[in-house]
Motif scaffolding. Structure first.
Motif, short mmCIF file in Angstrom:
data_model
loop_
_atom_site.label_atom_id
_atom_site.label_comp_id
_atom_site.label_asym_id
_atom_site.label_seq_id
_atom_site.Cartn_x
_atom_site.Cartn_y
_atom_site.Cartn_z
N GLU A 4 17.35 9.29 -33.28
CA GLU A 4 18.03 8.70 -32.13
C GLU A 4 16.99 7.84 -31.41
O GLU A 4 15.80 7.93 -31.68
N THR A 7 16.67 3.98 -25.91
CA THR A 7 17.47 2.87 -25.37
C THR A 7 18.12 2.08 -26.51
O THR A 7 17.66 2.13 -27.65
N HIS A 8 19.15 1.35 -26.16
CA HIS A 8 19.81 0.48 -27.14
C HIS A 8 18.85 -0.62 -27.61
O HIS A 8 18.82 -0.97 -28.79
N LYS A 9 18.05 -1.15 -26.69
CA LYS A 9 17.08 -2.19 -27.04
C LYS A 9 16.07 -1.68 -28.07
O LYS A 9 15.73 -2.37 -29.02
N LYS A 11 16.56 0.81 -30.19
CA LYS A 11 17.31 0.99 -31.44
C LYS A 11 17.44 -0.34 -32.17
O LYS A 11 17.27 -0.41 -33.38
N LYS A 12 17.74 -1.39 -31.44
CA LYS A 12 17.89 -2.72 -32.04
C LYS A 12 16.56 -3.19 -32.64
O LYS A 12 16.55 -3.82 -33.71
N SER A 15 16.26 -1.81 -36.10
CA SER A 15 17.48 -1.89 -36.89
C SER A 15 17.30 -2.40 -38.32
O SER A 15 18.01 -1.97 -39.22
#
Length: 110
Positions: A4, A7-9, A11-12, A15
């Motif tokens: 996990e 933050t989304h940033k 994770k991106k 990616s």
């Protein structure tokens, strides 16, 4: 291992190979290698067996966080994400039962 991200940033930035290269520049190859090792490991104990990863628990004030080496100064930091966090009888973390982590950052915390 299940991964996990804080933050989304973040994770991106993990990616794919292009995103890793764009986000981490000259350290991208090592970031990608560590991420692949973390994903492939069934539990955290396997990562502790890789000398190049140098898995280590951080000290106060970041107690409970772990890090693996990317370069001389840079680390991927993360926390166990199992719920509840698996503990040994003596109260220490049971690395053989930690199968989920949450990556917090890629940083030079020295």
């Amino acid at each position: 291992m299940k991964i996990e991200y804080k933050t989304h940033k973040l994770k991106k930035s993990f990616s794919d190979s292009r995103a890793i290269a764009k986000s981490y520049g000259t350290r991208a190859k090592n970031v990608k290698k560590r991420l692949e090792e973390l994903i492939a490991a069934p539990h955290l104990m396997d990562i502790s067996m890789l000398p190049q990863a140098n898995l280590h628990e951080l000290k106060t004030p970041r107690k409970g966080e772990f890090a693996v080496d990317i370069s001389a100064n840079y680390r991927i930091t993360f926390v166990p994400a199992n719920d509840p966090i698996p503990l040994k009888e003596d109260g220490g973390l049971d690395l053989q039962r930690i199968t989920e982590i949450k990556i917090n950052s890629v940083e030079d915390y020295h």
